[in-house]
Design an enzyme around this catalytic site. Structure first.
Site: not given
Ligand code: NAD
Length: 368
Positions: A94, A196-197
């Protein structure tokens, strides 16, 4: 040379983040700085036993570098577990960029970041995460090919969110099977926190199955729009944890399962998309077990997006990616069984499976 001596002299007790990095056995942590573009970033590669470390880049206004380091260490470790339990040949990594995603973005900053990613020679593959847009990733992609999850028009696999939502839905159905004896969600009261998405698509699946859905979101326009579109009840964010519900689906932030919310939540299942839902993995995992709440581990059931992105690295078809996402149902049930047989939390059971796979492949590779 002086700097090296300083680091050797550091007292680990006084440097909890460094101590954590050593304890979590990260392979490599790269600090990136470029004064000309204002770039300050950290790339953390947790483990590459299974394959290149794939994980998104997050842009966030951290209070300081230690906070950013802590976040990237935690997130990259989670990616190792997520890829492993999903049977993918990917490692965990990440990146975080320290800065305001509204005011500090520029083409030069992202291209400079791309050069840092490229310098790792494919050991780390980046993607979009919180605060990063497809346009930003296009700039990163100008300097390195090690970018995934780009829009379909740019040769990528597109928005992973619908696949993530489908996996969460599968995990939730498995949890219902475990808790209620049937995986039907018809008539079940579900709170989706964050539309959200991922949250919106999850609401779509749930309302199609006639679940009784309540939603909340700090974005008032968004929550009203989604509520109207799917006929879902809307609740204010502050009151969300006190709603009468069977299932709580955190799809906004991490660490929402904590001492405060545990005393308020009346659900019997927790299954959602947010990463790192348990504020304290061990303690709160145990509390859920004691309360008889079935918890579907987040890194397992929200892996659909990663599975979709994996198409770009492995060449598997879209149909195969959907099949692997559907498998989340069986894997979740298996984890419940193992947790119950071994009298451990579902989080522990899932982590053990993921770690065992990494260990087994490490032994296999060491023999080659
Ligand atoms: P998103 O940014 O599209 O949606 C998050 C929503 O949560 C937004 O509408 C936001 O307004 C809302 N929100 C923020 N804080 C809130 C709060 N305190 N209370 C209620 N609502 C709040 O993100 P997304 O892509 O839908 O992802 C949702 C979660 O799932 C994130 O935690 C993300 O890290 C995780 N996740 C996403 C994917 C993916 O494929 N998109 C994959 C794995 C995990």
């Amino acid at each position: 040379m002086e700097d090296v001596v300083e680091i050797e002299k550091m007292d680990l007790d006084k440097n909890p983040v460094l101590e954590k990095m050593l304890n979590t056995e990260h392979e490599q942590v790269v600090f990136c700085q470029d004064k000309a573009t204002g770039l300050k970033a950290i790339i953390a590669i947790h483990n590459t036993t299974l394959g290149p470390a794939l994980g998104g880049t997050r842009m966030w206004m951290y209070n300081n570098e230690i906070e950013a380091l802590n976040d990237v260490l935690r997130l990259s470790r989670g990616m190792t577990f997520k890829a492993s339990i999903s049977g993918l040949n990917l490692g965990g990594g990440k990146a975080v960029i320290i800065g305001d995603s509204y005011t500090q973005k520029s083409e030069a900053l992202f291209r400079r970041f791309g050069k840092f990613v490229d310098s790792l020679g494919g050991k780390y593959i980046t993607a979009e995460d919180v605060g990063i847009s497809p346009k930003d990733m296009e700039y990163v992609n100008m300097e390195t090919k090690h970018v995934s999850g780009l829009p379909i028009s740019l040769g990528g696999s597109g928005d992973p969110s619908p696949v993530t939502a489908y996996g969460v839905y599968m995990g939730m159905k498995a949890a219902a099977k475990q808790q209620f004896g049937s995986d039907s969600l018809e008539g079940k009261k579900v709170l989706v926190q964050g539309v959200g998405h991922v949250g919106e698509t999850l609401v779509k699946h749930l309302t199609e199955e006639n679940a009784k859905v309540t939603i909340c979101d700090i974005n008032k326009d968004r929550v009203n729009e989604v509520g109207k579109k799917y006929g879902a009840a809307v609740v204010d964010g502050e009151d969300a944890y006190d709603v009468d519900m069977d299932i709580y689906a955190p799809c906004a932030l991490g660490a929402t399962i904590n001492n405060d919310t545990l005393s308020r939540l009346k659900c019997s299942i927790i299954a959602g998309a947010a990463n790192n839902q348990l504020e304290d993995e061990k303690f709160h995992g145990l509390k859920l077990m004691e309360k008889g709440i079935t918890y579907a581990p987040d890194f397992l059931i929200n892996a659909g997006g990663l599975i979709n992105v994996y198409r770009e690295v492995s060449g598997i078809s879209q149909a195969r990616a959907m099949e692997l996402t559907e498998n989340i149902y069986d894997t979740t049930l298996d984890i419940f069984k193992r947790a119950s047989n071994q009298n451990i939390t579902t989080q522990e059971a899932a982590m053990k499976i993921a770690q065992d796979r990494v260990n087994a492949i490490a032994i296999l590779k060491s023999r080659r």
